[in-house]
Design a protein around this motif. Sequence first.
Motif, PDB file in Angstrom:
ATOM      1  N   GLY A 167       0.849  -1.184   0.000  1.00  0.00           N
ATOM      2  CA  GLY A 167       0.000   0.000   0.000  1.00  0.00           C
ATOM      3  C   GLY A 167       0.884   1.233   0.000  1.00  0.00           C
ATOM      4  N   ALA A 168       0.718   2.083  -1.031  1.00  0.00           N
ATOM      5  CA  ALA A 168       1.679   3.170  -1.253  1.00  0.00           C
ATOM      6  C   ALA A 168       1.318   4.485  -0.551  1.00  0.00           C
ATOM      7  CB  ALA A 168       1.827   3.404  -2.758  1.00  0.00           C
ATOM      8  N   SER A 174     -14.671   0.378  -2.233  1.00  0.00           N
ATOM      9  CA  SER A 174     -13.927   0.695  -1.015  1.00  0.00           C
ATOM     10  C   SER A 174     -14.841   1.380  -0.013  1.00  0.00           C
ATOM     11  CB  SER A 174     -12.752   1.602  -1.381  1.00  0.00           C
ATOM     12  OG  SER A 174     -12.187   2.159  -0.246  1.00  0.00           O
ATOM     13  N   GLN A 211     -12.303  -3.263  -0.613  1.00  0.00           N
ATOM     14  CA  GLN A 211     -11.251  -2.753   0.282  1.00  0.00           C
ATOM     15  C   GLN A 211     -11.902  -2.007   1.444  1.00  0.00           C
ATOM     16  OE1 GLN A 211      -7.632   0.435   0.031  1.00  0.00           O
ATOM     17  NE2 GLN A 211      -7.687  -1.090  -1.576  1.00  0.00           N
ATOM     18  N   PHE A 255      -7.769  -2.441   4.380  1.00  0.00           N
ATOM     19  CA  PHE A 255      -6.876  -1.293   4.593  1.00  0.00           C
ATOM     20  C   PHE A 255      -6.632  -1.167   6.097  1.00  0.00           C
ATOM     21  CE2 PHE A 255     -10.890   1.330   4.310  1.00  0.00           C
ATOM     22  CZ  PHE A 255     -10.788   2.069   5.486  1.00  0.00           C
ATOM     23  N   PRO A 297      -4.115  -2.754   7.474  1.00  0.00           N
ATOM     24  CA  PRO A 297      -3.899  -4.148   7.912  1.00  0.00           C
ATOM     25  C   PRO A 297      -3.065  -4.230   9.191  1.00  0.00           C
ATOM     26  CG  PRO A 297      -2.524  -3.635   6.013  1.00  0.00           C
ATOM     27  CD  PRO A 297      -3.472  -2.483   6.166  1.00  0.00           C
ATOM     28  N   GLY A 331      -3.457  -1.850  11.474  1.00  0.00           N
ATOM     29  CA  GLY A 331      -4.105  -0.856  12.326  1.00  0.00           C
ATOM     30  C   GLY A 331      -3.437   0.492  12.159  1.00  0.00           C
ATOM     31  N   ALA A 345       4.124  -7.074  13.937  1.00  0.00           N
ATOM     32  CA  ALA A 345       3.560  -6.671  12.633  1.00  0.00           C
ATOM     33  C   ALA A 345       3.438  -7.895  11.732  1.00  0.00           C
ATOM     34  CB  ALA A 345       4.458  -5.609  11.989  1.00  0.00           C
ATOM     35  N   ILE A 358      -2.032  -5.260   1.712  1.00  0.00           N
ATOM     36  CA  ILE A 358      -1.373  -4.056   1.170  1.00  0.00           C
ATOM     37  C   ILE A 358      -0.812  -3.233   2.340  1.00  0.00           C
ATOM     38  CG2 ILE A 358      -2.569  -3.860  -1.040  1.00  0.00           C
ATOM     39  CD1 ILE A 358      -4.423  -1.726   0.445  1.00  0.00           C
ATOM     40  N   PRO A 359       0.065  -3.830   3.184  1.00  0.00           N
ATOM     41  CA  PRO A 359       0.606  -3.047   4.291  1.00  0.00           C
ATOM     42  C   PRO A 359       1.337  -1.814   3.769  1.00  0.00           C
ATOM     43  CG  PRO A 359       1.860  -5.076   3.980  1.00  0.00           C
ATOM     44  CD  PRO A 359       0.663  -5.159   3.081  1.00  0.00           C
ATOM     45  N   GLY A 360       1.172  -0.711   4.481  1.00  0.00           N
ATOM     46  CA  GLY A 360       1.780   0.542   4.054  1.00  0.00           C
ATOM     47  C   GLY A 360       3.020   0.848   4.868  1.00  0.00           C
ATOM     48  N   SER A 372       6.774   3.652   4.714  1.00  0.00           N
ATOM     49  CA  SER A 372       7.680   4.547   3.995  1.00  0.00           C
ATOM     50  C   SER A 372       9.117   4.086   4.194  1.00  0.00           C
ATOM     51  CB  SER A 372       7.505   5.975   4.527  1.00  0.00           C
ATOM     52  OG  SER A 372       7.690   5.975   5.937  1.00  0.00           O
ATOM     53  N   GLU A 430      10.310  -6.491   6.110  1.00  0.00           N
ATOM     54  CA  GLU A 430       9.726  -7.235   7.240  1.00  0.00           C
ATOM     55  C   GLU A 430       8.288  -7.665   6.901  1.00  0.00           C
ATOM     56  OE1 GLU A 430      10.096  -5.035  10.943  1.00  0.00           O
ATOM     57  OE2 GLU A 430       8.212  -5.916  11.649  1.00  0.00           O
TER      58      GLU A 430
HETATM   59  N1  LIG Z   1      -9.641   2.539   0.930  1.00  0.00           N
HETATM   60  C1  LIG Z   1      -9.352   3.374   1.901  1.00  0.00           C
HETATM   61  O1  LIG Z   1     -10.196   4.184   2.350  1.00  0.00           O
HETATM   62  C2  LIG Z   1      -7.997   3.344   2.506  1.00  0.00           C
HETATM   63  C3  LIG Z   1      -7.758   4.010   3.729  1.00  0.00           C
HETATM   64  C4  LIG Z   1      -6.484   3.927   4.256  1.00  0.00           C
HETATM   65  C5  LIG Z   1      -5.493   3.216   3.598  1.00  0.00           C
HETATM   66  N2  LIG Z   1      -5.741   2.598   2.414  1.00  0.00           N
HETATM   67  C6  LIG Z   1      -4.718   1.778   1.725  1.00  0.00           C
HETATM   68  O2  LIG Z   1      -4.266   0.799   2.645  1.00  0.00           O
HETATM   69  C7  LIG Z   1      -2.833   0.807   2.697  1.00  0.00           C
HETATM   70  C8  LIG Z   1      -2.392   0.410   4.085  1.00  0.00           C
HETATM   71  O3  LIG Z   1      -2.861   1.347   5.033  1.00  0.00           O
HETATM   72  P1  LIG Z   1      -1.895   2.198   5.965  1.00  0.00           P
HETATM   73  O4  LIG Z   1      -0.560   2.302   5.343  1.00  0.00           O
HETATM   74  O5  LIG Z   1      -2.574   3.448   6.315  1.00  0.00           O
HETATM   75  O6  LIG Z   1      -1.886   1.361   7.293  1.00  0.00           O
HETATM   76  P2  LIG Z   1      -1.122   0.059   7.835  1.00  0.00           P
HETATM   77  O7  LIG Z   1      -0.554  -0.708   6.707  1.00  0.00           O
HETATM   78  O8  LIG Z   1      -2.067  -0.572   8.755  1.00  0.00           O
HETATM   79  O9  LIG Z   1       0.039   0.688   8.716  1.00  0.00           O
HETATM   80  C9  LIG Z   1       0.968   1.622   8.212  1.00  0.00           C
HETATM   81  C10 LIG Z   1       1.654   2.235   9.413  1.00  0.00           C
HETATM   82  O10 LIG Z   1       2.350   1.223  10.124  1.00  0.00           O
HETATM   83  C11 LIG Z   1       3.741   1.509  10.128  1.00  0.00           C
HETATM   84  N3  LIG Z   1       4.409   0.250   9.813  1.00  0.00           N
HETATM   85  C12 LIG Z   1       4.428  -0.413   8.644  1.00  0.00           C
HETATM   86  N4  LIG Z   1       5.131  -1.551   8.747  1.00  0.00           N
HETATM   87  C13 LIG Z   1       5.558  -1.621  10.018  1.00  0.00           C
HETATM   88  C14 LIG Z   1       6.341  -2.542  10.723  1.00  0.00           C
HETATM   89  N5  LIG Z   1       6.798  -3.659  10.144  1.00  0.00           N
HETATM   90  N6  LIG Z   1       6.598  -2.301  12.041  1.00  0.00           N
HETATM   91  C15 LIG Z   1       6.132  -1.195  12.641  1.00  0.00           C
HETATM   92  N7  LIG Z   1       5.389  -0.245  12.016  1.00  0.00           N
HETATM   93  C16 LIG Z   1       5.111  -0.465  10.704  1.00  0.00           C
HETATM   94  C17 LIG Z   1       3.979   2.547   9.066  1.00  0.00           C
HETATM   95  O11 LIG Z   1       5.035   3.413   9.448  1.00  0.00           O
HETATM   96  P3  LIG Z   1       6.442   3.445   8.632  1.00  0.00           P
HETATM   97  O12 LIG Z   1       6.181   4.247   7.396  1.00  0.00           O
HETATM   98  O13 LIG Z   1       7.367   4.078   9.597  1.00  0.00           O
HETATM   99  O14 LIG Z   1       6.804   2.017   8.333  1.00  0.00           O
HETATM  100  C18 LIG Z   1       2.660   3.287   9.058  1.00  0.00           C
HETATM  101  O15 LIG Z   1       2.621   4.278  10.062  1.00  0.00           O
HETATM  102  C19 LIG Z   1      -2.460   2.226   2.304  1.00  0.00           C
HETATM  103  O16 LIG Z   1      -1.150   2.305   1.819  1.00  0.00           O
HETATM  104  C20 LIG Z   1      -3.495   2.545   1.256  1.00  0.00           C
HETATM  105  O17 LIG Z   1      -3.042   2.076   0.011  1.00  0.00           O
HETATM  106  C21 LIG Z   1      -6.982   2.645   1.866  1.00  0.00           C
END
Ligand SMILES: NC(=O)c1ccc[n+]([C@@H]2O[C@H](COP(=O)([O-])OP(=O)(O)OC[C@H]3O[C@@H](n4cnc5c(N)ncnc54)[C@H](OP(=O)(O)O)[C@@H]3O)[C@@H](O)[C@H]2O)c1
Length: 300
Positions: free
Chosen positions: A25-26, A164, A184, A211, A213, A215, A241, A258-260, A262, A269
């Motif tokens: 997830g970008a 979505s 999604q 989304f 994934p 939290g 994670a 699609i874990p997000g 940067s 990981e």
């Molecule tokens: N359809 C929708 O309404 C909607 C809404 C939200 C998101 N999305 C999609 O869903 C994707 C995933 O959502 P998301 O990125 O917001 O949330 P997420 O994947 O649940 O979590 C991302 C957060 O976790 C941290 N993180 C990632 N890998 C980690 C690890 N191994 N250990 C510790 N922290 C970690 C990231 O920080 P770092 O950058 O420091 O790793 C970031 O703050 C998005 O990229 C987007 O494409 C869709």
Amino acid sequence: MTTANALGGKFPLDAGLTVNRVGFGAMQLAGPGVFGPPADRDRALAVLRRAVELGIDHIDTSDFYGPWVVNELIAEALHPYESHLVLATKIGAYRDDKANWLPLNHPDALRSQVHDNLRRLQVDALDLVYLRDMGPQAGIAFADQVGALHELKEQGLIRNIGLSNVELDHFEEARSITTIASVQNLFNVVNRTSAALLHATTEAEVAFVPFFPLGSGFADSRARGDDALAAIADKHGATQAQVSLAWLLHHACNILLIPGTSSVAHLEENTAAGALVLDEDDTAKLDALVADGETLEEAH
Ligand SMILES: NC(=O)c1ccc[n+]([C@@H]2O[C@H](COP(=O)([O-])OP(=O)(O)OC[C@H]3O[C@@H](n4cnc5c(N)ncnc54)[C@H](OP(=O)(O)O)[C@@H]3O)[C@@H](O)[C@H]2O)c1
């Protein structure tokens, strides 16, 4: 429905388009609050290039992210694209200059958002386009929105249609109008409020792409109070994670991740979670963290 590999196996989005169950997830590549450019552009480009090197063939994006920033980064880092790379984008909203997320769901606006995504991603057709369901605030009948996407698919500009932030009734309504390839919604180890919808997609053999994934980074600290995630992570020599992501892969065969992130380290990981095998005792403990329809706060 799935075949095994180190990225959680393969899942068919349509008859000719299959993706690894671990994608990327970008959204986190934009600036703070998913607004503006990243603090470190080279680092953002490096994350995208590393994702493809790791075998990731499904990247989730949107023109909303930045806005436009993330789609531009993807094109800069990865165009010309590998033929098997699936780019999934979203339409149905826009960002104002204060970073608010506002509905933009009129059929004409949906058409122009598809053309904007085509141009910015530099492709002739979009592999997967999610209609973001803005509910009543959209002010446009949901069927008309889905109908607009169906027409764009007939014209060859969209290969697959997704939904979505959708409720179960709109999932069923959309399926009566066109083929839905993916849903999604928010879902993770500590938030199961979309459990009924997940079940419906599993029954329908439609992909479910949670989304947040992880939290959105909260799953770790919120679930720590229960100790289950930490204990299972220790047992496997994995991180919390990774256990959270592996639980999703075990939870339903149609879940795609699609874990997000940067960060290249977190990307590596998270991608490795595709090979983490949980046993029945692990999944039973994680299943019990939260009931269907609940979040961790409601359960405790
Ligand atoms: N359809 C929708 O309404 C909607 C809404 C939200 C998101 N999305 C999609 O869903 C994707 C995933 O959502 P998301 O990125 O917001 O949330 P997420 O994947 O649940 O979590 C991302 C957060 O976790 C941290 N993180 C990632 N890998 C980690 C690890 N191994 N250990 C510790 N922290 C970690 C990231 O920080 P770092 O950058 O420091 O790793 C970031 O703050 C998005 O990229 C987007 O494409 C869709």
